[in-house]
Design an enzyme around this catalytic site. Sequence first.
Site, short mmCIF file in Angstrom:
data_model
loop_
_atom_site.label_atom_id
_atom_site.label_comp_id
_atom_site.label_asym_id
_atom_site.label_seq_id
_atom_site.Cartn_x
_atom_site.Cartn_y
_atom_site.Cartn_z
N CYS A 1 -3.72 8.07 4.87
CA CYS A 1 -2.96 7.41 5.95
C CYS A 1 -2.95 8.20 7.25
O CYS A 1 -2.71 7.64 8.31
CB CYS A 1 -1.51 7.23 5.54
SG CYS A 1 -1.33 6.48 3.97
N1 CO8 Z 1 5.57 -11.05 -5.51
C1 CO8 Z 1 6.78 -11.32 -6.05
N2 CO8 Z 1 7.61 -10.39 -6.53
C2 CO8 Z 1 7.20 -9.11 -6.48
C3 CO8 Z 1 5.94 -8.75 -5.94
C4 CO8 Z 1 5.11 -9.78 -5.45
N3 CO8 Z 1 3.90 -9.54 -4.92
N4 CO8 Z 1 5.83 -7.41 -6.02
C5 CO8 Z 1 6.95 -6.95 -6.58
N5 CO8 Z 1 7.79 -7.97 -6.88
C6 CO8 Z 1 9.10 -7.91 -7.53
C7 CO8 Z 1 9.19 -6.73 -8.49
O1 CO8 Z 1 8.81 -7.10 -9.80
C8 CO8 Z 1 10.67 -6.41 -8.46
O2 CO8 Z 1 11.38 -7.25 -9.30
P1 CO8 Z 1 12.56 -6.66 -10.22
O3 CO8 Z 1 13.59 -6.16 -9.24
O4 CO8 Z 1 12.98 -7.86 -11.00
O5 CO8 Z 1 11.93 -5.55 -11.00
C9 CO8 Z 1 11.07 -6.74 -7.04
O6 CO8 Z 1 10.08 -7.67 -6.54
C10 CO8 Z 1 11.10 -5.52 -6.16
O7 CO8 Z 1 9.90 -4.77 -6.38
P2 CO8 Z 1 9.61 -3.42 -5.69
O8 CO8 Z 1 10.81 -2.53 -5.86
O9 CO8 Z 1 8.28 -2.86 -6.12
O10 CO8 Z 1 9.45 -3.95 -4.21
P3 CO8 Z 1 9.81 -3.22 -2.88
O11 CO8 Z 1 10.96 -3.90 -2.30
O12 CO8 Z 1 9.82 -1.73 -3.02
O13 CO8 Z 1 8.52 -3.57 -2.01
C11 CO8 Z 1 6.55 -2.46 -1.29
C12 CO8 Z 1 7.26 -3.16 -2.43
C13 CO8 Z 1 6.34 -3.49 -0.19
C14 CO8 Z 1 5.20 -1.98 -1.80
C15 CO8 Z 1 7.40 -1.29 -0.79
O14 CO8 Z 1 7.85 -0.48 -1.84
C16 CO8 Z 1 6.65 -0.40 0.19
O15 CO8 Z 1 5.97 -0.82 1.10
N6 CO8 Z 1 6.81 0.87 0.05
C17 CO8 Z 1 6.17 1.78 0.99
C18 CO8 Z 1 4.96 2.30 0.38
C19 CO8 Z 1 3.85 2.45 1.35
O16 CO8 Z 1 3.97 2.67 2.52
N7 CO8 Z 1 2.70 2.32 0.75
C20 CO8 Z 1 1.48 2.42 1.42
C21 CO8 Z 1 1.12 3.84 1.55
S1 CO8 Z 1 -0.51 4.09 1.30
C22 CO8 Z 1 -1.22 4.21 2.80
O17 CO8 Z 1 -0.59 3.98 3.77
C23 CO8 Z 1 -2.70 4.51 2.85
C24 CO8 Z 1 -3.27 4.93 1.53
C25 CO8 Z 1 -4.77 4.99 1.56
C26 CO8 Z 1 -5.41 3.65 1.83
C27 CO8 Z 1 -5.64 2.81 0.61
C28 CO8 Z 1 -6.56 1.66 0.95
C29 CO8 Z 1 -6.82 0.78 -0.23
#
Ligand code: CO8
Length: 377
Positions: free
Chosen positions: A160
């Site tokens: 990143c």
């Molecule tokens: N659709 C429906 N429901 C979903 C989905 C979906 N797609 N995904 C998760 N849920 C559900 C889960 O099952 C969960 O349900 P329950 O509470 O019943 O268990 C609920 O929604 C909440 O799930 P999460 O806690 O996982 O969801 P979040 O609110 O945390 O959101 C995110 C998920 C959006 C991924 C969030 O955690 C996030 O963005 N975090 C930041 C992480 C980040 O910045 N990541 C990227 C960094 S990597 C980077 O920047 C570069 C890396 C190198 C490049 C790679 C290229 C390929």
Amino acid sequence: MNNNKPSVVISGGGLWTPEHSISNEELVTAYNAYAEKYNAEHSDEIASGELAEKPLSSAEFVAKASGIRSRFAYCKDGILDVDRMRPRISKRGDNELSHQAEMALKAARIALKEANKEPSDVDAVIISCAYTQRSYPAIAIEVQNELGIEGFGFDMLVACSAATFALQRAYEMISAGTAKCVLAINPELTSPQVNYCDRDSHFIFGDVSTATVVETADTCTSEHSYNVLDTKAVTSYSNNIRSNFGYVSRAEDSDPYAPDKLFHQEGRKVFKEVCPMAAEHIRSQLESNDIEVGSVKRWWLHQANINMNTLITKKLLGQVPSQEEAPIVLDRYANTASAGSLIAFNLHHKDLKSGDLGVICSFGAGYSIGSLVLQKR
Ligand code: CO8
């Protein structure tokens, strides 16, 4: 700053956006069709507990949890095909231009034009991104050759923070006098590393290419240029964002395409740990430069998740900034690995006035955080 050191400026930026985009709705429709097919084909194993059922995704969840509504794809073909679930990118021969070099050149030519520079003015090329499509010869040397640049080029990877860390390298090379004009390019071809079969991460990434010209102030003739007042980089090891893709897989006899070889993360943990780190990083950098947080006119921040940017800027400013103060581009571009803050810079800098301050900052895998404090000339 040491007066013997040349002043370093950013004199031009380039942004190349692929022509194909994929909306949340298109992506989720394809994923859900894939998941339903998988569940039907594996109903016995799922019933016996041998395999887990694939959960369904939702376009509303994606928009709400991430702020992402759409992403660009270098090759859309294949990504939405339930029997493929990965882009179909044509194989090019050793004597043809590589895909990443092509993406890099598109952004580089725009950046050179913006900076009023010819390739002959440039003496170093850095390709810096989350992945390079091969180990050697460096993509940077291929780009150098295509542009007819004399000097040297190298590739570097910092996930990143690849773009900000490359700008810091360019800054240091120019400060040290080992280069006079550096082209730093970020051809972020993320789609081949996305696990489009994984409900939790299939929506996160998009493809893009950005480029930046960094040079000494005394050679700069660009209309829009920025003194680099300070740079700061920090890393802190974390397994919460990981890809095990690499050349040792062959010797390990492991499946080179297994899910652990693709991007995977503990998104919640990343969110919790990176936000305070990034806010503190920026705060302490500004403090050590005697700059009030409130005097920064523009925040060109990493674009991974809208809620992360809101939290970080709220910690810093005590309130949520406007789109003008901290532009968001991830709604259209998604997370483009290291390029997000530079997409924001490219689309939102020309209105700044002489003397205005801005901060470019990336944060993410590694963990890594990189930032530059800029002042419009
Ligand atoms: N659709 C429906 N429901 C979903 C989905 C979906 N797609 N995904 C998760 N849920 C559900 C889960 O099952 C969960 O349900 P329950 O509470 O019943 O268990 C609920 O929604 C909440 O799930 P999460 O806690 O996982 O969801 P979040 O609110 O945390 O959101 C995110 C998920 C959006 C991924 C969030 O955690 C996030 O963005 N975090 C930041 C992480 C980040 O910045 N990541 C990227 C960094 S990597 C980077 O920047 C570069 C890396 C190198 C490049 C790679 C290229 C390929």
